[in-house]
Design an enzyme around this catalytic site. Structure first.
Site, PDB file in Angstrom:
ATOM      1  N   LYS A 110     -25.966 -30.066 -20.426  1.00 40.71           N
ATOM      2  CA  LYS A 110     -24.915 -29.970 -19.815  1.00 40.71           C
ATOM      3  C   LYS A 110     -25.261 -30.384 -18.036  1.00 40.71           C
ATOM      4  O   LYS A 110     -26.109 -29.089 -17.716  1.00 40.71           O
ATOM      5  CB  LYS A 110     -24.159 -28.960 -20.024  1.00 40.71           C
ATOM      6  CG  LYS A 110     -22.649 -29.096 -19.977  1.00 40.71           C
ATOM      7  CD  LYS A 110     -21.902 -27.815 -20.487  1.00 40.71           C
ATOM      8  CE  LYS A 110     -20.428 -27.684 -20.327  1.00 40.71           C
ATOM      9  NZ  LYS A 110     -19.774 -26.275 -20.493  1.00 40.71           N
TER      10      LYS A 110
HETATM   11  C1  E4P Z   1     -16.589 -26.560 -20.689  1.00 37.03           C
HETATM   12  O1  E4P Z   1     -17.455 -26.839 -21.477  1.00 37.03           O
HETATM   13  C2  E4P Z   1     -16.345 -25.347 -20.200  1.00 37.03           C
HETATM   14  O2  E4P Z   1     -17.366 -24.465 -20.876  1.00 37.03           O
HETATM   15  C3  E4P Z   1     -15.039 -24.529 -20.463  1.00 37.03           C
HETATM   16  O3  E4P Z   1     -14.010 -25.253 -21.135  1.00 37.03           O
HETATM   17  C4  E4P Z   1     -14.296 -24.084 -19.304  1.00 37.03           C
HETATM   18  O4  E4P Z   1     -13.310 -23.521 -19.626  1.00 37.03           O
HETATM   19  P1  E4P Z   1     -12.308 -22.350 -18.871  1.00 37.03           P
HETATM   20  O5  E4P Z   1     -11.609 -23.155 -18.013  1.00 37.03           O
HETATM   21  O6  E4P Z   1     -11.431 -21.711 -20.064  1.00 37.03           O
HETATM   22  O7  E4P Z   1     -13.393 -21.371 -18.136  1.00 37.03           O
END
Ligand code: E4P
Length: 218
Positions: free
Chosen positions: A87
């Site tokens: 990522k």
């Molecule tokens: C994406 O991969 C992130 O980990 C995530 O979806 C962020 O979500 P949040 O805005 O609820 O922290």
């Protein structure tokens, strides 16, 4: 549509996996910190534990923000397990790193995407997944689902193979609307998946069926 769970909590991953509908896991540094996972080796070990619990892709995020360091870190993450997807944040060095990883056959998830321009760049660089954060856009009075629809249109225009991973999903309606739009994947909390089960008519209907059965069968 693939269902990913957005957590580093092993119990929640286990529970989602036991439903039989889980296709993968996304994590981020905040989610790892929330579970108290710290230190490089502990973090790497935790990713391996997650991979052992699920069959699908597991996104592991680089901490580095400079190109060379991202490459080094991404290679370590990718070598951990075949299910790992590296990522990478949507910044200039991140796009360069995604292009490098793509050329090397290392799969990537371009994260922290908030605009169609960013999604277009991620696809051009060869990202396996692009992660538009719909909940965080909604939080600032911007339509997160509209972004998913716009990206869907652009990717379809050019047959980009990059999969749209609707991230920052907060609830069941996000999941349903993403499915209507044609997101390839959604990632959200366990509640966004289990919430899909719920309907009061199912509960009252089942109670009636069981009561009638019991009455007829003593
Ligand atoms: C994406 O991969 C992130 O980990 C995530 O979806 C962020 O979500 P949040 O805005 O609820 O922290």
């Amino acid at each position: 549509m693939k269902f990913f769970i957005d957590t580093a909590n092993l119990d929640q991953i286990r529970e989602a996996q036991s439903l039989g509908v889980l296709d993968g896991v996304t994590t981020n540094p905040s989610l790892m910190a929330k579970e108290g996972i710290s230190g490089q080796q502990a973090i790497l070990d935790h990713y391996k534990s997650i991979c052992q619990l699920v069959d699908g892709d597991v996104s592991a995020e680089v901490i580095a923000t400079e190109y060379e360091a991202m490459i080094e870190e991404g290679k370590i993450l990718a070598a951990l397990h075949p299910q790992i997807v590296v990522k990478v944040p949507m910044i200039k060095d991140g796009i360069k790193a995604i292009k490098y990883f793509s050329d090397q056959g290392i799969r990537t998830n371009c994260t922290l995407v908030f605009s169609v321009g960013q999604a277009l760049l991620a696809a051009k660089a060869g990202a396996t997944y692009v992660s538009p954060f719909i909940g965080r856009l909604d939080d600032i009075s911007t339509d997160g689902l509209h972004l998913i629809a716009e990206i869907r249109g652009i990717y379809d225009n050019y047959d980009f193979p990059t999969q749209i991973l609707a991230a920052s999903v907060r609830h069941t309606m996000h999941v349903i609307d993403c499915a209507k739009i044609g997101a390839d994947v959604m990632t959200g909390p366990l509640s966004s998946i289990t919430g899909l089960l719920k309907h009061p008519l199912t509960d009252s209907g089942l109670a009636q069926f069981l009561a009638d059965y019991n009455r007829a069968n003593g």
